[in-house]
Design a protein around this motif. Structure first.
Motif, PDB file in Angstrom:
ATOM      1  N   ALA A 251      -2.355   2.512  11.450  1.00  0.00           N
ATOM      2  CA  ALA A 251      -2.404   3.622  12.747  1.00  0.00           C
ATOM      3  C   ALA A 251      -1.212   4.350  12.998  1.00  0.00           C
ATOM      4  O   ALA A 251      -0.330   4.716  13.018  1.00  0.00           O
ATOM      5  CB  ALA A 251      -3.559   2.820  13.573  1.00  0.00           C
ATOM      6  N   ALA A 252      -0.330   3.017  13.407  1.00  0.00           N
ATOM      7  CA  ALA A 252       1.066   2.815  13.788  1.00  0.00           C
ATOM      8  C   ALA A 252       1.623   3.374  13.022  1.00  0.00           C
ATOM      9  O   ALA A 252       2.858   4.221  13.032  1.00  0.00           O
ATOM     10  CB  ALA A 252       2.141   1.512  14.509  1.00  0.00           C
ATOM     11  N   LEU A 253       1.610   2.391  11.372  1.00  0.00           N
ATOM     12  CA  LEU A 253       2.389   3.111  10.601  1.00  0.00           C
ATOM     13  C   LEU A 253       1.642   5.063   9.931  1.00  0.00           C
ATOM     14  O   LEU A 253       3.098   5.676   9.539  1.00  0.00           O
ATOM     15  CB  LEU A 253       2.493   2.267   8.894  1.00  0.00           C
ATOM     16  CG  LEU A 253       2.781   0.355  10.218  1.00  0.00           C
ATOM     17  CD1 LEU A 253       2.636   0.035   8.400  1.00  0.00           C
ATOM     18  CD2 LEU A 253       4.532   0.820   9.656  1.00  0.00           C
ATOM     19  N   LEU A 254       1.023   4.695  10.048  1.00  0.00           N
ATOM     20  CA  LEU A 254       0.591   6.613  10.149  1.00  0.00           C
ATOM     21  C   LEU A 254       1.770   7.487  10.866  1.00  0.00           C
ATOM     22  O   LEU A 254       2.017   8.465  10.520  1.00  0.00           O
ATOM     23  CB  LEU A 254      -0.662   6.261   9.879  1.00  0.00           C
ATOM     24  CG  LEU A 254      -1.602   7.872  10.034  1.00  0.00           C
ATOM     25  CD1 LEU A 254      -0.867   8.711   8.467  1.00  0.00           C
ATOM     26  CD2 LEU A 254      -3.049   8.212   9.868  1.00  0.00           C
TER      27      LEU A 254
ATOM     28  N   VAL B 182       1.047  -1.029   0.281  1.00  0.00           N
ATOM     29  CA  VAL B 182       0.349  -0.002   0.164  1.00  0.00           C
ATOM     30  C   VAL B 182       1.117   0.978  -0.146  1.00  0.00           C
ATOM     31  O   VAL B 182       0.492   2.110  -0.653  1.00  0.00           O
ATOM     32  CB  VAL B 182      -1.044  -0.269   1.324  1.00  0.00           C
ATOM     33  CG1 VAL B 182      -1.114   1.493   1.323  1.00  0.00           C
ATOM     34  CG2 VAL B 182      -2.265  -1.489   1.090  1.00  0.00           C
ATOM     35  N   VAL B 183       2.249   1.711   0.567  1.00  0.00           N
ATOM     36  CA  VAL B 183       2.316   2.889   1.023  1.00  0.00           C
ATOM     37  C   VAL B 183       3.746   2.958  -0.481  1.00  0.00           C
ATOM     38  O   VAL B 183       3.719   3.462  -0.593  1.00  0.00           O
ATOM     39  CB  VAL B 183       3.351   2.066   2.192  1.00  0.00           C
ATOM     40  CG1 VAL B 183       4.749   3.338   2.385  1.00  0.00           C
ATOM     41  CG2 VAL B 183       2.948   2.224   3.649  1.00  0.00           C
TER      42      VAL B 183
ATOM     43  N   ARG C 251      11.812   2.267   5.112  1.00  0.00           N
ATOM     44  CA  ARG C 251      12.072   2.412   6.573  1.00  0.00           C
ATOM     45  C   ARG C 251      10.211   1.286   6.642  1.00  0.00           C
ATOM     46  O   ARG C 251      10.097   1.003   7.994  1.00  0.00           O
ATOM     47  CB  ARG C 251      12.052   3.623   6.976  1.00  0.00           C
ATOM     48  CG  ARG C 251      11.175   3.862   8.623  1.00  0.00           C
ATOM     49  CD  ARG C 251      12.784   3.509   8.653  1.00  0.00           C
ATOM     50  NE  ARG C 251      14.168   3.550   9.055  1.00  0.00           N
ATOM     51  CZ  ARG C 251      14.906   4.639   9.002  1.00  0.00           C
ATOM     52  NH1 ARG C 251      14.539   5.022   9.995  1.00  0.00           N
ATOM     53  NH2 ARG C 251      15.654   4.356   8.651  1.00  0.00           N
ATOM     54  N   THR C 252       8.935   1.689   6.173  1.00  0.00           N
ATOM     55  CA  THR C 252       8.233   0.860   6.672  1.00  0.00           C
ATOM     56  C   THR C 252       7.810  -0.947   6.959  1.00  0.00           C
ATOM     57  O   THR C 252       7.604  -1.255   8.209  1.00  0.00           O
ATOM     58  CB  THR C 252       6.827   0.897   5.494  1.00  0.00           C
ATOM     59  OG1 THR C 252       6.851   2.079   5.005  1.00  0.00           O
ATOM     60  CG2 THR C 252       5.658  -0.149   5.481  1.00  0.00           C
TER      61      THR C 252
ATOM     62  N   LEU D 162      18.149   1.485   4.278  1.00  0.00           N
ATOM     63  CA  LEU D 162      16.916   2.634   5.454  1.00  0.00           C
ATOM     64  C   LEU D 162      15.598   1.907   6.207  1.00  0.00           C
ATOM     65  O   LEU D 162      14.724   2.302   6.287  1.00  0.00           O
ATOM     66  CB  LEU D 162      16.016   3.440   3.888  1.00  0.00           C
ATOM     67  CG  LEU D 162      17.568   4.364   3.443  1.00  0.00           C
ATOM     68  CD1 LEU D 162      17.096   4.745   2.067  1.00  0.00           C
ATOM     69  CD2 LEU D 162      17.259   5.585   5.049  1.00  0.00           C
ATOM     70  N   SER D 163      16.062   0.617   5.842  1.00  0.00           N
ATOM     71  CA  SER D 163      15.034  -0.797   6.329  1.00  0.00           C
ATOM     72  C   SER D 163      14.720  -0.779   8.013  1.00  0.00           C
ATOM     73  O   SER D 163      13.718  -0.131   8.445  1.00  0.00           O
ATOM     74  CB  SER D 163      14.774  -2.112   6.018  1.00  0.00           C
ATOM     75  OG  SER D 163      16.253  -2.638   6.389  1.00  0.00           O
ATOM     76  N   ASP D 164      15.968  -0.668   8.577  1.00  0.00           N
ATOM     77  CA  ASP D 164      15.499   0.255   9.958  1.00  0.00           C
ATOM     78  C   ASP D 164      16.761   0.589  10.872  1.00  0.00           C
ATOM     79  O   ASP D 164      17.828   0.981   9.884  1.00  0.00           O
ATOM     80  CB  ASP D 164      15.109  -1.187  10.674  1.00  0.00           C
ATOM     81  CG  ASP D 164      14.836  -0.701  12.315  1.00  0.00           C
ATOM     82  OD1 ASP D 164      13.614  -0.749  11.951  1.00  0.00           O
ATOM     83  OD2 ASP D 164      16.097  -1.776  13.118  1.00  0.00           O
ATOM     84  N   HIS D 165      16.878   2.094  11.671  1.00  0.00           N
ATOM     85  CA  HIS D 165      18.222   2.317  12.019  1.00  0.00           C
ATOM     86  C   HIS D 165      17.564   2.592  13.333  1.00  0.00           C
ATOM     87  O   HIS D 165      17.510   3.493  13.870  1.00  0.00           O
ATOM     88  CB  HIS D 165      18.783   4.036  11.160  1.00  0.00           C
ATOM     89  CG  HIS D 165      19.197   4.281  11.648  1.00  0.00           C
ATOM     90  ND1 HIS D 165      19.443   5.589  11.797  1.00  0.00           N
ATOM     91  CD2 HIS D 165      20.781   3.629  11.563  1.00  0.00           C
ATOM     92  CE1 HIS D 165      21.506   5.603  12.207  1.00  0.00           C
ATOM     93  NE2 HIS D 165      21.776   4.946  12.120  1.00  0.00           N
TER      94      HIS D 165
END
Length: 386
Positions: free
Chosen positions: A233-236, A170-171, A351-352, A209-212
């Motif tokens: 909602a958390a991703l938002l 979706v993102v 990052r998602t 960039l997936s996680d930091h």
């Protein structure tokens, strides 16, 4: 000793009575200022004032709230996590060095590893949503998903895995503004008309960039997830935080700075943004005093004689700070001749994957993330109009 105001690493460690790793930790917390040694490009110098201030602090016991206040900005992690950590000058994902992940894995594979799943599938998403920016389209898409989403705590393992892949799709569709099939990097290549070699460079950038660790947007995701909300909602919450100019928006300013250098206007750029630290446009990183390894990895993917890479080297010399992931991402997008929003889209999509993992990990805890405040009287509140 280099001069009266700055000292080398060996001297700083001797004065503090610590090992080099602890000195680098102080730098990452902004407790000690650092700059490049003009006599040795491989060495750094450390502020004598800051070192002496730390030695005085070490002689005093500090109250619990003082420790918490110092840690909230570039401090020690305030939450336990098994997802990622910064150590040995790099970021590690579930015990795997991120550079190795970038060379070998797709974003879907990394999403699975981070969340503890065997595999993450991303079925095509059709709704592109309107909006003038990738951030706005992504936030609209995630807000739409919250209307029917179940609380993350109510999902079983299979459902959480499916939700992770679906929302990553979706993102991606929202950021690109168009829908495609295939792996995420293949969809981007189709949308931006990239060659197979260029497509692979984008794939590696997204993995980097997936996680930091507990960056601001990931912390926002975990705060939101701790209240018992849904995954979209958390991703938002994470996307809204990433859209800020001092986080994901740094990629946009990095692009402006890079173009200014290429046009011979970098001094004008610095004058226009004189109130900003170089970190705001992609140079230096508090967690990596010796240089951002993600940036180094991306720049190795580009020919050293390309205008963007040469421009970054010139900017590095001018600022006495190395380019970080944002500046290198701007150089990558320029080299590949990607659309205007390529850098922020790569950042947001990549990052998602990490946000989803942190939300899933956080929801396993019954605790709500709720820091305490320390009230300080600062006088009357001033409105924008005085």
């Amino acid at each position: 000793m280099k001069n009266a105001e700055w000292m080398d690493a060996k001297t700083a460690c001797t004065v503090l009575g610590v090992k080099p790793q602890t000195l680098y930790s102080y730098v990452s917390r902004h407790s000690v200022r650092v700059k490049a040694d003009p006599r040795d490009a491989r060495a750094s110098l450390y502020s004598r004032f800051d070192i002496e201030h730390l030695t005085q602090q070490a002689r005093r016991s500090r109250a619990r709230e003082d420790i918490a206040q110092a840690a909230i900005r570039w401090g020690d992690p305030v939450l336990r996590t098994s997802i990622s950590e910064v150590r040995e000058g790099s970021i590690w994902l579930r015990g795997r060095r991120i550079e190795s992940c970038a060379r070998e894995m797709s974003l879907e594979s990394v999403a699975a590893i981070l969340s503890g799943f065997e595999v993450v599938d991303c079925p095509p998403a059709n709704d592109t949503f309107s909006g003038t920016s990738a951030f706005s389209r992504a936030m609209k898409a995630l807000a739409h998903e919250t209307e029917t989403a179940k609380p993350l705590r109510d999902l079983n393992r299979t459902e959480a895995c499916q939700e992770t892949g679906r929302l990553l799709s979706v993102v991606t569709t929202a950021c690109l503004g168009q829908s495609h099939n295939g792996l995420i990097h293949e969809r981007i290549a189709h949308a931006w008309n990239l060659s197979p070699a260029a497509q692979d460079k984008v794939r590696q950038a997204m993995v980097l960039l997936s996680d930091h660790e507990l960056n601001p947007s990931t912390f926002a995701v975990r705060v939101c997830a701790s209240t018992g909300t849904s995954l979209p909602a958390a991703l938002l919450a994470g996307m809204a935080t990433l859209s800020g100019r001092r986080h994901g928006g740094v990629a946009e300013l990095s692009t402006l700075a890079l173009r200014a250098q290429l046009d011979g206007r970098f001094e004008d750029f610095l004058e226009e943004y004189v109130d900003l630290d170089p970190y705001a446009f992609g140079f230096g990183h508090p967690l990596y005093p010796q240089g951002d390894p993600r940036a180094a990895h991306i720049l190795k993917l580009l020919p050293s004689n390309t205008p963007g890479v040469r421009a970054l080297e010139q900017m590095k010399e001018r600022l006495a700070q190395s380019p970080n992931i944002d500046a290198s991402l701007a150089a990558l997008a320029l080299y590949l001749e990607c659309p205007e929003e390529a850098a922020v889209s790569i950042f947001s999509i990549g990052r998602t994957a990490g946000w989803s993992a942190h939300a899933i990990e956080q929801v396993k805890s019954t605790a709500i993330i709720r820091p305490r405040a320390r009230f300080e009287r600062s006088g009357a509140i001033q409105t924008p109009n005085g």
